[in-house]
Design a protein around this motif. Structure first.
Motif, PDB file in Angstrom:
ATOM      1  N   THR A 242       0.834  -1.223   0.053  1.00 38.23           N
ATOM      2  CA  THR A 242       0.045   0.081  -0.028  1.00 38.23           C
ATOM      3  C   THR A 242       0.649   1.313  -0.035  1.00 38.23           C
ATOM      4  O   THR A 242       0.220   2.400   0.277  1.00 38.23           O
TER       5      THR A 242
ATOM      6  N   ALA B  43      -0.026   6.467  -8.510  1.00 35.91           N
ATOM      7  CA  ALA B  43      -1.523   6.619  -8.435  1.00 35.91           C
ATOM      8  C   ALA B  43      -2.232   5.733  -9.222  1.00 35.91           C
ATOM      9  O   ALA B  43      -3.350   5.147  -8.724  1.00 35.91           O
TER      10      ALA B  43
ATOM     11  N   MET C 260      -2.533   2.667  -7.151  1.00 30.37           N
ATOM     12  CA  MET C 260      -3.623   2.867  -5.877  1.00 30.37           C
ATOM     13  C   MET C 260      -4.919   2.974  -6.127  1.00 30.37           C
ATOM     14  O   MET C 260      -6.035   2.608  -5.303  1.00 30.37           O
ATOM     15  N   ARG C 261      -5.374   3.389  -7.413  1.00 31.43           N
ATOM     16  CA  ARG C 261      -6.669   3.329  -7.771  1.00 31.43           C
ATOM     17  C   ARG C 261      -7.302   2.113  -7.717  1.00 31.43           C
ATOM     18  O   ARG C 261      -8.443   1.919  -7.833  1.00 31.43           O
TER      19      ARG C 261
ATOM     20  N   VAL D  65      -8.203  -1.197   0.413  1.00 31.57           N
ATOM     21  CA  VAL D  65      -7.331  -1.894   1.555  1.00 31.57           C
ATOM     22  C   VAL D  65      -8.130  -1.761   2.885  1.00 31.57           C
ATOM     23  O   VAL D  65      -8.927  -0.729   3.021  1.00 31.57           O
TER      24      VAL D  65
ATOM     25  N   LEU E  52     -11.295  11.288  -1.144  1.00 29.95           N
ATOM     26  CA  LEU E  52      -9.643  11.245  -1.281  1.00 29.95           C
ATOM     27  C   LEU E  52      -9.409  10.525  -2.696  1.00 29.95           C
ATOM     28  O   LEU E  52      -8.311  10.242  -3.266  1.00 29.95           O
ATOM     29  N   HIS E  53     -10.398   9.776  -3.286  1.00 31.06           N
ATOM     30  CA  HIS E  53     -10.377   9.146  -4.562  1.00 31.06           C
ATOM     31  C   HIS E  53     -10.844  10.076  -5.615  1.00 31.06           C
ATOM     32  O   HIS E  53     -11.008   9.622  -6.715  1.00 31.06           O
ATOM     33  N   GLY E  54     -11.171  11.408  -5.401  1.00 35.03           N
ATOM     34  CA  GLY E  54     -11.783  12.173  -6.452  1.00 35.03           C
ATOM     35  C   GLY E  54     -12.996  11.947  -6.889  1.00 35.03           C
ATOM     36  O   GLY E  54     -13.362  12.450  -7.827  1.00 35.03           O
ATOM     37  N   ILE E  55     -13.989  11.306  -5.729  1.00 34.70           N
ATOM     38  CA  ILE E  55     -15.322  11.159  -6.055  1.00 34.70           C
ATOM     39  C   ILE E  55     -16.431  12.084  -5.282  1.00 34.70           C
ATOM     40  O   ILE E  55     -16.146  12.132  -4.159  1.00 34.70           O
TER      41      ILE E  55
END
Lengths: 263, 241
Positions: B49, B71, B74-75, B79, B102-105
């Motif tokens: 991770t 990047a 990690m997408r 985890v 944090l994932h841009g959602i």
């Protein structure tokens, strides 16, 4: 990372900090009680003992309360920055810092966004204090409250970055109490927050030089001038430079090659 | 979509936590990583991770190096860490929105996904409950729902059943297996509890930082003439777990 992703991410971080801030109301009140004690009790007692000559940016003689308000604003920001760092250390120990660090966004962006979010939270506390100070009769020019905003934000960024850098270096929580004593108090007392530096120079030349080199002094002066709608160029450049250096060091400190999360 | 680990070693100063690990996960399967406490499982997770930087060796996910394309990699990863990483004073929704951001959602995009994931875990009605009011099993489910929110292709779980009662452990394990079947999700489930491993699972036995065996549980038993995976584990590691 697109601009949209970055905005959503920053917004998420800011909202989380806000929610945590609202959850911890006691922290908000203690953050206000501390400077108010200084303003109402300490300054009243000290007023008679300390005469303030006319110094920039003030145009006339001022009371001691008026003098220390910018320093007390900076004190709120200092404590808030350090407490946020403490919570980041706590987060790291409890593992929720990991949620942040496994995000696909670039780590420097994540950490700097977190700094900015905690800095914006500091501003809420500062303006809460300024309102009470105003009610107490300590006023700055009305537009000064607006012109001081960027100064507050910049100083908050500087102090949060310093706090984050320290938190990245502290392995164990219990050491942080020491950092509070060894960082916060010296930074505050060895600055122009409570007394003008020329007063300090009369007392001790070497203490004066420590104060003059203390970035916190420049943060206080930047705020003091901004509250009176002036720019202190020297303070501004030093605060910007220290913010940049501290941010770089803080971000580097959280890179995995430094063993982040190592137990 | 799989993970390949090649010649991976990691040490804390003079202490070797992982030595020469080579491992490929089977796609769309429940892969078990079995090892007693202190075997190196959490260190391996920290490397997978990116919480620790690689010292020696390589990790690649779907052919992309974790060191060079962080990047992108990690997408694809969801985890669940061993220690809870939920904010106890925030609600389930607030925790999940934070992860999504944090994932841009955005919140608007996240809500249907949150609803879907919570429904899977029978937690739909508790969206606005504080995490502090949930029991251990439900908190774990929220963490798994959170890990799935950005639709990862690989799910890593580090001792997800630690501290849970046997019934909750079993139901959690079953849920994850269903996810593998339904969504072709590749799962790496680290555990020290042998009963969580099924006979047809690809299993890797990690002990003192080294891989002692890696194959499906049934084949490993055949190869080592063991009655079951539990006996095999004990004979390989000399432990009683």
């Amino acid at each position: 990372m697109t601009l949209r992703d970055a905005l959503i991410c920053f917004n998420g971080l800011l909202q989380r900090e806000l929610l945590r801030f609202v959850q911890q109301r006691s922290r908000f009140f203690s953050a206000l009680v501390r400077p108010l004690l200084w303003l109402v009790v300490f300054a009243s007692g000290f007023r008679a003992a300390l005469g303030i000559a006319i110094i920039e940016p003030y145009e006339t003689y001022i009371t001691y309360e008026v003098y220390i308000v910018p320093g007390l604003c900076a004190m709120i920001i200092l404590f808030n920055g350090m407490q946020s760092s403490l919570s980041m250390v706590y987060d790291r120990e409890m593992g929720s810092m990991r949620v942040l660090l496994v995000s696909p966004m670039p780590r420097p962006f994540l950490l700097l966004s977190k700094l900015m979010a905690t800095s914006l939270i500091s501003l809420l506390q500062v303006y809460g204090f300024l309102i009470i100070a105003w009610l107490w009769g300590v006023e700055a020019p009305v537009t000064g409250y607006l012109t001081a905003l960027p100064a507050f934000l910049l100083v908050a960024m500087m102090l949060s970055a310093i706090g984050l850098f320290i938190s990245a270096r502290i392995r164990q929580l219990e050491n942080f109490a020491g950092v509070m004593n060894f960082v916060i108090f010296p930074m505050f007392f060895l600055s122009s927050a409570l007394y003008p530096l020329w007063k300090m120079r009369e007392a001790s030349e070497w203490l004066y030089w420590i104060c003059a080199w203390n970035p916190f002094s420049h943060g206080v002066e930047l705020i003091r001038f901004a509250l009176y709608q002036q720019v202190n160029g020297q303070a501004l450049s030093i605060v910007i430079a220290v913010t940049l250096v501290a941010s770089i060091l803080a971000v580097r400190g959280f890179q995995p090659q430094q063993g982040m999360g190592k137990r | 979509m799989s993970i390949q680990i090649r010649n991976l070693s990691f040490s804390y100063g003079s202490l070797n936590a992982l030595q020469d690990i080579n491992l490929s996960l089977q796609e769309g399967c429940f892969n078990a990583l079995l090892g007693p406490n202190g075997a190196g499982k959490s260190t391996l997770f920290a490397l997978l991770t990116r919480l620790y930087a690689l010292q020696n060796g390589e990790i690649s996910i779907a052919g992309r190096s974790i060191a060079h394309h962080p990047a992108e990699v990690m997408r694809k990863l969801g985890v669940v860490f061993q220690q809870s990483t939920l904010d106890l004073d925030l609600s389930i929704a607030q925790n999940l929105y934070y992860h999504a951001a944090l994932h841009g959602i955005s919140k608007r995009q996240a809500l249907p996904r949150i609803t879907e994931e919570l429904a899977r875990f029978d937690l739909s009605g508790r969206l606005h409950d504080k995490v502090r009011t949930l029991n251990g099993g439900h908190r774990r489910r929220v963490e798994i729902a959170r890990a799935l929110l950005h639709k990862p292709e690989i799910l890593l779980l580090d001792e997800p059943s630690a501290g849970l009662d046997p019934a909750t452990r079993e139901s959690l394990n079953r849920h994850i297996r269903e996810l593998c079947d339904q969504q072709q999700l590749t799962v790496l489930w680290a555990t020290h509890l042998i009963e969580e491993v099924h006979n047809d699972d690809p299993v890797t036995i990690l002990f003192r930082g080294r891989i002692l065996a890696s194959d499906t549980a049934s084949r490993l038993c055949q190869q080592h003439n063991s009655a079951d995976i539990s006996t095999l584990f004990r004979s390989l590691t000399g432990t009683t777990e």
